[in-house]
Design a protein around this motif. Structure first.
Motif, PDB file in Angstrom:
ATOM      1  N   SER A  30      18.976  39.573  32.146  1.00 39.19           N
ATOM      2  CA  SER A  30      19.379  40.721  31.337  1.00 39.19           C
ATOM      3  C   SER A  30      18.504  41.935  31.620  1.00 39.19           C
ATOM      4  N   ALA A  31      17.196  41.712  31.745  1.00 36.72           N
ATOM      5  CA  ALA A  31      16.283  42.815  32.030  1.00 36.72           C
ATOM      6  C   ALA A  31      16.579  43.426  33.389  1.00 36.72           C
ATOM      7  N   ALA A  32      16.880  42.571  34.375  1.00 37.98           N
ATOM      8  CA  ALA A  32      17.231  43.085  35.693  1.00 37.98           C
ATOM      9  C   ALA A  32      18.525  43.877  35.646  1.00 37.98           C
ATOM     10  N   GLY A  33      19.485  43.397  34.855  1.00 35.70           N
ATOM     11  CA  GLY A  33      20.751  44.113  34.719  1.00 35.70           C
ATOM     12  C   GLY A  33      20.572  45.472  34.074  1.00 35.70           C
ATOM     13  N   LEU A  34      19.738  45.555  33.048  1.00 40.80           N
ATOM     14  CA  LEU A  34      19.483  46.833  32.395  1.00 40.80           C
ATOM     15  C   LEU A  34      18.746  47.797  33.320  1.00 40.80           C
ATOM     16  N   SER A  35      17.798  47.270  34.102  1.00 44.43           N
ATOM     17  CA  SER A  35      17.106  48.119  35.068  1.00 44.43           C
ATOM     18  C   SER A  35      18.056  48.578  36.165  1.00 44.43           C
ATOM     19  N   PHE A  36      18.986  47.725  36.552  1.00 46.45           N
ATOM     20  CA  PHE A  36      19.989  48.096  37.552  1.00 46.45           C
ATOM     21  C   PHE A  36      20.825  49.277  37.067  1.00 46.45           C
ATOM     22  N   LEU A  37      21.084  49.319  35.763  1.00 45.95           N
ATOM     23  CA  LEU A  37      21.871  50.415  35.187  1.00 45.95           C
ATOM     24  C   LEU A  37      21.031  51.664  34.929  1.00 45.95           C
ATOM     25  N   GLY A  38      19.730  51.582  35.224  1.00 49.55           N
ATOM     26  CA  GLY A  38      18.869  52.729  35.021  1.00 49.55           C
ATOM     27  C   GLY A  38      18.293  52.842  33.632  1.00 49.55           C
ATOM     28  N   LEU A  39      18.389  51.770  32.832  1.00 44.39           N
ATOM     29  CA  LEU A  39      17.925  51.805  31.449  1.00 44.39           C
ATOM     30  C   LEU A  39      16.596  51.086  31.251  1.00 44.39           C
ATOM     31  N   GLY A  40      16.101  50.454  32.301  1.00 43.08           N
ATOM     32  CA  GLY A  40      14.862  49.701  32.182  1.00 43.08           C
ATOM     33  C   GLY A  40      13.727  50.366  32.941  1.00 43.08           C
ATOM     34  N   ALA A  41      13.108  49.582  33.837  1.00 45.12           N
ATOM     35  CA  ALA A  41      12.027  50.127  34.657  1.00 45.12           C
ATOM     36  C   ALA A  41      12.555  51.265  35.525  1.00 45.12           C
ATOM     37  N   GLN A  42      11.758  52.305  35.644  1.00 44.45           N
ATOM     38  CA  GLN A  42      12.168  53.482  36.388  1.00 44.45           C
ATOM     39  C   GLN A  42      11.448  53.535  37.735  1.00 44.45           C
ATOM     40  N   PRO A  43      12.110  54.108  38.755  1.00 45.98           N
ATOM     41  CA  PRO A  43      11.451  54.272  40.062  1.00 45.98           C
ATOM     42  C   PRO A  43      10.153  55.070  39.905  1.00 45.98           C
ATOM     43  N   SER A  67      19.299  48.353  42.370  1.00 44.92           N
ATOM     44  CA  SER A  67      20.019  49.591  42.128  1.00 44.92           C
ATOM     45  C   SER A  67      19.839  50.580  43.274  1.00 44.92           C
ATOM     46  N   SER A  68      18.612  50.696  43.782  1.00 48.84           N
ATOM     47  CA  SER A  68      18.364  51.620  44.885  1.00 48.84           C
ATOM     48  C   SER A  68      18.963  51.127  46.191  1.00 48.84           C
ATOM     49  N   GLY A  69      19.193  49.819  46.306  1.00 49.16           N
ATOM     50  CA  GLY A  69      19.745  49.283  47.542  1.00 49.16           C
ATOM     51  C   GLY A  69      21.257  49.271  47.617  1.00 49.16           C
ATOM     52  N   ARG A  70      21.942  49.574  46.511  1.00 50.70           N
ATOM     53  CA  ARG A  70      23.398  49.516  46.523  1.00 50.70           C
ATOM     54  C   ARG A  70      24.012  50.625  47.374  1.00 50.70           C
ATOM     55  N   ASP A  71      23.251  51.694  47.634  1.00 47.66           N
ATOM     56  CA  ASP A  71      23.762  52.770  48.486  1.00 47.66           C
ATOM     57  C   ASP A  71      23.680  52.426  49.966  1.00 47.66           C
ATOM     58  N   PHE A  72      23.032  51.303  50.284  1.00 45.11           N
ATOM     59  CA  PHE A  72      22.842  50.931  51.691  1.00 45.11           C
ATOM     60  C   PHE A  72      23.383  49.525  51.974  1.00 45.11           C
ATOM     61  N   LEU A  73      24.402  49.114  51.214  1.00 47.60           N
ATOM     62  CA  LEU A  73      24.936  47.754  51.359  1.00 47.60           C
ATOM     63  C   LEU A  73      25.499  47.498  52.751  1.00 47.60           C
TER      64      LEU A  73
END
Length: 301
Positions: free
Chosen positions: A234-247, A257-263
């Motif tokens: 759940s924590a990873a999912g929230l961070s993936f959405l930009g609601l958790g840990a920040q870059p 989340s940052s890697g989805r633009d380079f799939l």
């Protein structure tokens, strides 16, 4: 002889605790647990992740925060075993340091949920009546919302941050612990030695925390182990959405989340954090299932 000492003697007469009995139960637990090969594998996975989290500075060959634009998007090699991201940071180093964040979030959130869930469950199960009714209705309201939606609502109110993710995941873990503890308390408080201890004048606090809580630790431990997997996911999912840990935090959900633009151009940027999450969650699930088989007397019978 004080009332407390008499109460302890009464409990010993019913439960017969002691070093020999403890060793015997520990041996019995290990015999059942070790037969479950999947659970042993799960325990080995968890131990592996704990070790890499503890020794991340020694294992990481590069600084996880160092930006080297001249080395960005490099494929896995001997210098960078898992490649580099779009800013030239070493992915393996970030995953090693990220294990501290992901596991720390999971343990903190589950500890938060377990603390308040245990208190509410003990109060509801022991006192019953209007206390049980009030706490049960609160838990029903919390359970009416899917966990991730409740977490999203909490973070929307508190704001995106790592600490708020821990709080949000911990809050939607509270009713699960409370339900388990309430049911176990209702069963345990009916035992004969509890009635005997109460008749000797022991107060509610002594009965609850010295005689009931130690006897219901098994389901709490099982629930906590299984809940760790959900909390980390759940924590990873929230961070993936930009609601958790920040870059530039090396948290695994943020890395995903940052890697989805380079799939398509650099899939390894998202692949390795995704594998790290999946394997750790699998380890906790396997280990939790093994604990349940070994500690739950109903399953053993």
């Amino acid at each position: 002889m004080t009332t407390e000492l008499k109460a302890e003697e009464v409990q010993r007469s019913f439960s017969e605790p002691g070093p020999t009995l403890f060793i015997g139960r520990l041996r019995q637990f290990w015999e059942i647990f070790s037969k479950n090969k999947a659970a042993v594998v799960g325990g080995a996975i968890i131990l592996f992740y704990i070790l890499i989290a503890l020794f991340a500075p020694l294992l990481a060959a590069h600084d996880p925060f160092e930006i080297q634009l001249d080395k960005k998007l490099q494929q896995p090699s001997f210098d960078h075993w898992m490649g580099t991201d779009d800013k030239g940071r070493d992915i393996m180093a970030r995953i090693l340091y990220g294990s501290r964040l992901s596991m720390g979030i999971g343990f903190a959130a589950v500890s938060f949920g377990a603390f308040f869930g245990i208190i509410m469950g003990l109060a509801a199960g022991y006192y019953g009546g209007w206390v049980d009714t009030m706490i049960s209705r609160i838990l029903d309201v919390m359970l009416a919302f899917p966990g991730i939606l409740l977490a999203l609502a909490i973070i929307s109110a508190l704001g995106p941050s790592l600490v708020n993710v821990m709080i949000a995941v911990g809050i939607f873990s509270v009713p699960l612990f409370a339900r388990v503890v309430r049911g176990s308390t209702l069963e345990t408080k009916k035992l004969e030695y509890i009635d005997a201890i109460r008749s000797l004048g022991a107060n509610d606090g002594t009965i609850i925390f010295k005689h009931i809580l130690p006897n219901i630790l098994s389901p709490i431990i099982i629930q906590g182990t299984l809940r760790l997997a959900t909390a980390i996911l759940s924590a990873a999912g929230l961070s993936f959405l930009g609601l958790g840990a920040q870059p530039p935090s090396p948290e695994w959900g943020t890395m995903l989340s940052s890697g989805r633009d380079f799939l398509f151009s650099a899939p390894y940027i998202a692949l390795f954090p995704g594998l790290a999450i999946s394997v750790l969650v699998l380890g906790f699930n396997l280990f939790g299932d093994g604990l349940r088989d070994a500690l739950d007397p109903r399953l053993k019978s």
